[in-house]
Design a protein around this motif. Structure first.
Motif, PDB file in Angstrom:
ATOM      1  N   MET A   1     -15.887 -11.537  -1.637  1.00  7.39           N
ATOM      2  CA  MET A   1     -14.793 -10.867  -0.976  1.00  7.39           C
ATOM      3  C   MET A   1     -13.541 -11.733  -1.107  1.00  7.39           C
ATOM      4  N   ARG A   2     -12.466 -11.100  -1.462  1.00  9.29           N
ATOM      5  CA  ARG A   2     -11.223 -11.833  -1.702  1.00  9.29           C
ATOM      6  C   ARG A   2     -10.501 -12.150  -0.392  1.00  9.29           C
ATOM      7  N   GLU A   3      -9.847 -13.296  -0.375  1.00 16.44           N
ATOM      8  CA  GLU A   3      -9.083 -13.717   0.801  1.00 16.44           C
ATOM      9  C   GLU A   3      -7.985 -12.715   1.146  1.00 16.44           C
ATOM     10  N   GLU A   4      -7.371 -12.136   0.120  1.00 16.87           N
ATOM     11  CA  GLU A   4      -6.315 -11.148   0.357  1.00 16.87           C
ATOM     12  C   GLU A   4      -6.858  -9.943   1.130  1.00 16.87           C
ATOM     13  N   ALA A   5      -8.076  -9.526   0.814  1.00 12.02           N
ATOM     14  CA  ALA A   5      -8.689  -8.393   1.510  1.00 12.02           C
ATOM     15  C   ALA A   5      -8.902  -8.725   2.980  1.00 12.02           C
ATOM     16  N   LEU A   6      -9.355  -9.936   3.259  1.00 12.30           N
ATOM     17  CA  LEU A   6      -9.533 -10.356   4.650  1.00 12.30           C
ATOM     18  C   LEU A   6      -8.205 -10.362   5.401  1.00 12.30           C
ATOM     19  N   ILE A 155      -3.183   3.168  -0.123  1.00 14.50           N
ATOM     20  CA  ILE A 155      -3.920   3.083   1.144  1.00 14.50           C
ATOM     21  C   ILE A 155      -5.401   2.838   0.851  1.00 14.50           C
ATOM     22  N   PHE A 156      -5.958   3.603  -0.040  1.00 11.81           N
ATOM     23  CA  PHE A 156      -7.369   3.460  -0.382  1.00 11.81           C
ATOM     24  C   PHE A 156      -7.661   2.062  -0.940  1.00 11.81           C
ATOM     25  N   GLU A 157      -6.807   1.605  -1.833  1.00  9.07           N
ATOM     26  CA  GLU A 157      -6.981   0.291  -2.460  1.00  9.07           C
ATOM     27  C   GLU A 157      -6.890  -0.844  -1.439  1.00  9.07           C
ATOM     28  N   TYR A 158      -6.090  -0.645  -0.403  1.00 13.44           N
ATOM     29  CA  TYR A 158      -5.872  -1.661   0.626  1.00 13.44           C
ATOM     30  C   TYR A 158      -7.198  -2.153   1.230  1.00 13.44           C
ATOM     31  N   TYR A 159      -8.157  -1.272   1.321  1.00 11.00           N
ATOM     32  CA  TYR A 159      -9.443  -1.598   1.965  1.00 11.00           C
ATOM     33  C   TYR A 159     -10.513  -2.063   0.982  1.00 11.00           C
ATOM     34  N   ARG A 160     -10.157  -2.300  -0.250  1.00 10.94           N
ATOM     35  CA  ARG A 160     -11.131  -2.724  -1.251  1.00 10.94           C
ATOM     36  C   ARG A 160     -11.341  -4.233  -1.172  1.00 10.94           C
ATOM     37  N   PRO A 161     -12.584  -4.696  -0.940  1.00  6.98           N
ATOM     38  CA  PRO A 161     -12.831  -6.126  -0.788  1.00  6.98           C
ATOM     39  C   PRO A 161     -12.672  -6.924  -2.070  1.00  6.98           C
ATOM     40  N   ASP A 162     -12.700  -6.249  -3.207  1.00  9.06           N
ATOM     41  CA  ASP A 162     -12.626  -6.939  -4.487  1.00  9.06           C
ATOM     42  C   ASP A 162     -11.217  -6.958  -5.075  1.00  9.06           C
ATOM     43  N   LYS A 163     -10.237  -6.492  -4.308  1.00  3.99           N
ATOM     44  CA  LYS A 163      -8.874  -6.386  -4.824  1.00  3.99           C
ATOM     45  C   LYS A 163      -7.981  -7.481  -4.253  1.00  3.99           C
ATOM     46  N   GLY A 164      -7.172  -8.040  -5.121  1.00  4.55           N
ATOM     47  CA  GLY A 164      -6.159  -9.018  -4.734  1.00  4.55           C
ATOM     48  C   GLY A 164      -4.948  -8.833  -5.615  1.00  4.55           C
ATOM     49  N   GLY A 165      -3.795  -9.287  -5.144  1.00  3.94           N
ATOM     50  CA  GLY A 165      -2.574  -9.136  -5.923  1.00  3.94           C
ATOM     51  C   GLY A 165      -2.152  -7.678  -6.042  1.00  3.94           C
ATOM     52  N   ILE A 166      -2.501  -6.877  -5.046  1.00  3.87           N
ATOM     53  CA  ILE A 166      -2.180  -5.447  -5.065  1.00  3.87           C
ATOM     54  C   ILE A 166      -0.907  -5.181  -4.266  1.00  3.87           C
ATOM     55  N   ALA A 167      -0.362  -3.997  -4.428  1.00  2.00           N
ATOM     56  CA  ALA A 167       0.866  -3.640  -3.724  1.00  2.00           C
ATOM     57  C   ALA A 167       0.706  -3.805  -2.218  1.00  2.00           C
ATOM     58  N   GLY A 168      -0.426  -3.415  -1.665  1.00  2.00           N
ATOM     59  CA  GLY A 168      -0.647  -3.502  -0.224  1.00  2.00           C
ATOM     60  C   GLY A 168      -0.613  -4.905   0.342  1.00  2.00           C
ATOM     61  N   ASP A 169      -0.789  -5.916  -0.509  1.00  5.42           N
ATOM     62  CA  ASP A 169      -0.701  -7.298  -0.040  1.00  5.42           C
ATOM     63  C   ASP A 169       0.703  -7.617   0.487  1.00  5.42           C
ATOM     64  N   ARG A 170       1.684  -6.830   0.093  1.00  8.23           N
ATOM     65  CA  ARG A 170       3.050  -7.061   0.572  1.00  8.23           C
ATOM     66  C   ARG A 170       3.198  -6.812   2.064  1.00  8.23           C
ATOM     67  N   LEU A 171       2.269  -6.118   2.660  1.00  4.01           N
ATOM     68  CA  LEU A 171       2.337  -5.845   4.090  1.00  4.01           C
ATOM     69  C   LEU A 171       1.914  -7.042   4.938  1.00  4.01           C
ATOM     70  N   VAL A 172       1.262  -8.004   4.320  1.00  2.00           N
ATOM     71  CA  VAL A 172       0.749  -9.183   5.032  1.00  2.00           C
ATOM     72  C   VAL A 172       1.742 -10.327   4.853  1.00  2.00           C
ATOM     73  N   ARG A 173       2.168 -10.860   5.963  1.00  2.00           N
ATOM     74  CA  ARG A 173       3.103 -11.990   5.929  1.00  2.00           C
ATOM     75  C   ARG A 173       2.373 -13.226   5.448  1.00  2.00           C
ATOM     76  N   ALA A 174       2.954 -13.878   4.463  1.00  2.00           N
ATOM     77  CA  ALA A 174       2.373 -15.114   3.939  1.00  2.00           C
ATOM     78  C   ALA A 174       2.503 -16.221   4.996  1.00  2.00           C
ATOM     79  N   GLU A 175       1.474 -17.012   5.117  1.00  2.00           N
ATOM     80  CA  GLU A 175       1.502 -18.148   6.053  1.00  2.00           C
ATOM     81  C   GLU A 175       2.339 -19.264   5.458  1.00  2.00           C
ATOM     82  N   GLY A 176       2.937 -20.013   6.361  1.00  2.00           N
ATOM     83  CA  GLY A 176       3.629 -21.201   5.875  1.00  2.00           C
ATOM     84  C   GLY A 176       5.064 -21.195   5.960  1.00  2.00           C
TER      85      GLY A 176
END
Length: 176
Positions: A1-6, A155-176
C-alpha cells in the motif's frame, strides 16, 4: 500500500468525522450529505437524492464490513481496513463517484464548471487552494470546464491503495 493512499484516506476520515469525535458514525454521513446537498443549489432533486443515497451507502458499507461489535461507529484503524481494500469497497466508491460527479453537472451538459466543483468540494471540507490545484490538474478547457468523467474517475482513483502521484494527491497538504 502506498503512503500517498494512506495520506488520502486519512484526510477523508478527518473530513467525514464531522463531529470530530475520532469515529465515523451515521450522523457524520447525514451531516456531510446535508452540507453537500446545500452546496448543490442548482442541481435537481434526483441528483441531490442520489448523493444522499450514496452517503448512506458509504456508511452502510462501513457498518456492514467493519462494525463487528455493533457499537454504531468506525475507528480510523477500521476505516483503513475497508476503504483501501478494493474488493470490499469498489461498488460503494463507484456509487459515490457517480453521484458526486453528476451533482457537479446541474445543467447536464457533461461538463463541470469550476465554481460548482469548488462549492461541492468546499462543502466536503477540502481547502480552497488544494481543490483548485486539483481542478487545474484536470486540464480545464478554455471555458474553465472539465468533463464529468474526469472528476468521476479521479474520485474512484483516490481510493486505490496502489496509486501514487495521482491528481487526487493534490488534496493532501504536504508535511513540512
Amino acid at each position: 500500500m502506498r503512503e500517498e493512499a494512506l495520506d488520502r484516506v486519512k484526510l477523508i476520515f478527518h473530513l467525514f468525522d464531522v463531529n470530530r469525535n475520532g469515529y465515523l458514525e451515521p450522523d457524520d454521513f447525514e451531516l456531510m450529505s446535508g452540507h453537500v446537498v446545500a452546496a448543490a443549489a442548482a442541481s435537481d432533486d434526483t441528483a441531490k437524492d442520489n448523493i444522499a443515497k450514496a452517503f448512506r451507502q458509504f456508511w452502510a458499507t462501513l457498518e456492514a464490513e467493519l462494525d463487528t461489535d455493533a457499537d454504531g461507529k468506525v475507528s480510523y484503524d477500521e476505516w483503513i481496513a475497508c476503504v483501501l481494500t478494493p474488493e470490499r469497497f469498489d461498488d460503494t466508491i463507484a456509487q459515490f463517484a457517480d453521484a458526486l460527479s453528476a451533482l457537479g453537472d446541474p445543467d447536464g451538459d457533461g461538463l463541470i464548471e469550476r465554481p460548482v466543483f469548488a462549492d461541492l468540494m468546499a462543502a466536503i471540507g477540502f481547502e480552497q487552494d488544494r481543490l483548485h490545484d486539483l481542478y487545474n490538474a484536470f486540464g480545464p478547457d478554455d471555458n474553465d470546464r472539465v468533463p464529468v468523467s474526469v472528476w468521476r474517475d479521479t474520485i474512484f482513483e483516490y481510493y486505490r491503495p496502489d496509486k501514487g502521484g495521482i491528481a487526487g494527491d493534490r488534496l493532501v497538504r504536504a508535511e513540512g
